[in-house]
Scaffold this motif. Structure first.
Motif, PDB file in Angstrom:
ATOM      1  N   MET A   1       0.833  -1.176   0.000  1.00 37.49           N
ATOM      2  CA  MET A   1       0.000   0.000   0.000  1.00 37.49           C
ATOM      3  C   MET A   1       0.884   1.247   0.000  1.00 37.49           C
ATOM      4  SD  MET A   1      -2.599   1.370   2.994  1.00 37.49           S
ATOM      5  CE  MET A   1      -1.558   0.844   4.307  1.00 37.49           C
ATOM      6  N   GLU A  95      -1.493   1.100 -10.100  1.00 34.85           N
ATOM      7  CA  GLU A  95      -2.675   0.237 -10.217  1.00 34.85           C
ATOM      8  C   GLU A  95      -2.396  -0.958 -11.131  1.00 34.85           C
ATOM      9  OE1 GLU A  95      -5.746   2.919 -11.513  1.00 34.85           O
ATOM     10  OE2 GLU A  95      -5.819   3.918  -9.565  1.00 34.85           O
ATOM     11  N   LYS A 100      -2.018  -0.933  -4.252  1.00 33.05           N
ATOM     12  CA  LYS A 100      -3.054   0.005  -3.827  1.00 33.05           C
ATOM     13  C   LYS A 100      -2.402   1.324  -3.416  1.00 33.05           C
ATOM     14  CE  LYS A 100      -7.155   1.318  -2.439  1.00 33.05           C
ATOM     15  NZ  LYS A 100      -8.088   1.814  -3.428  1.00 33.05           N
ATOM     16  N   HIS A 102      -3.313   5.145  -1.926  1.00 28.39           N
ATOM     17  CA  HIS A 102      -4.262   6.082  -1.323  1.00 28.39           C
ATOM     18  C   HIS A 102      -3.682   7.479  -1.533  1.00 28.39           C
ATOM     19  CE1 HIS A 102      -6.549   2.892   0.637  1.00 28.39           C
ATOM     20  NE2 HIS A 102      -5.377   2.337   0.899  1.00 28.39           N
TER      21      HIS A 102
END
Length: 176
Positions: A1, A95, A100, A102
């Motif tokens: 992430m 992506e 992922k 944010h």
């Protein structure tokens, strides 16, 4: 992430990432600006902005992906990214790699940005270089504020006028 903290120069990106890192010491901090500095030492940057180099954008995305894959830890990235095409290129690559991302954007008024930049010291002992950096950052304010209207869908806008601790609470609550 990947937790990408975006906003104008002086919006508090680095301060927020530092606070997030204090609370999440397992996270890695990756500053894409450092990649730009490396490239600037290797190749000419005709526009003066290393983000205009396609190599910078691919290297930033590649490094972020590799950090996540190699270490399996969250990556905190403080970086002003206002060109929507460049943002799409970087976030699209993340992506496509299955990572992922944010995206958080710090909304801060022009007046506050100017005051923060006036107080900033980037080159201790070198007031001339400090002033050049300050002027360049101030010249980007309008462009950075306009970028708030072209952010990628899913970007979380944060009130960057609020205390850093509250912003970190909001980011961590969002990620929970």
């Amino acid at each position: 992430m990947i937790i990408w903290v975006n906003g104008a120069f002086g919006s508090g990106k680095t301060r927020l990432v530092d606070e997030l890192h204090r609370r999440r010491p397992d996270a890695l901090v990756y500053d894409p600006e450092q990649t730009g500095f490396v490239l600037r030492n290797i190749v000419e940057v005709p526009t003066g902005d290393f983000q205009d180099l396609p190599l910078w954008r691919s290297q930033v995305a590649g490094m972020a992906v590799d950090l996540v894959r190699a270490y399996g830890r969250p990556v905190l990235a403080p970086m002003t990214l206002v060109d929507p095409g460049y943002a799409e290129e970087i976030f699209g690559a993340l992506e496509a790699a299955g990572v992922k991302a944010h995206h958080f954007f710090l909304d801060v008024s022009a007046r506050t940005l100017e005051a923060r930049l006036d107080a900033r010291v980037v080159a201790p002992g070198d007031p001339e270089r400090d002033e050049l950096a300050r002027r360049w950052c101030k010249a980007q304010i309008a462009r950075c504020l306009a970028a708030a209207e072209t952010l990628r869908p899913g970007t979380v806008r944060l009130d960057g006028e609020r205390p850093t601790g509250e912003l970190a609470d909001e980011v961590l609550e969002y990620l929970a």
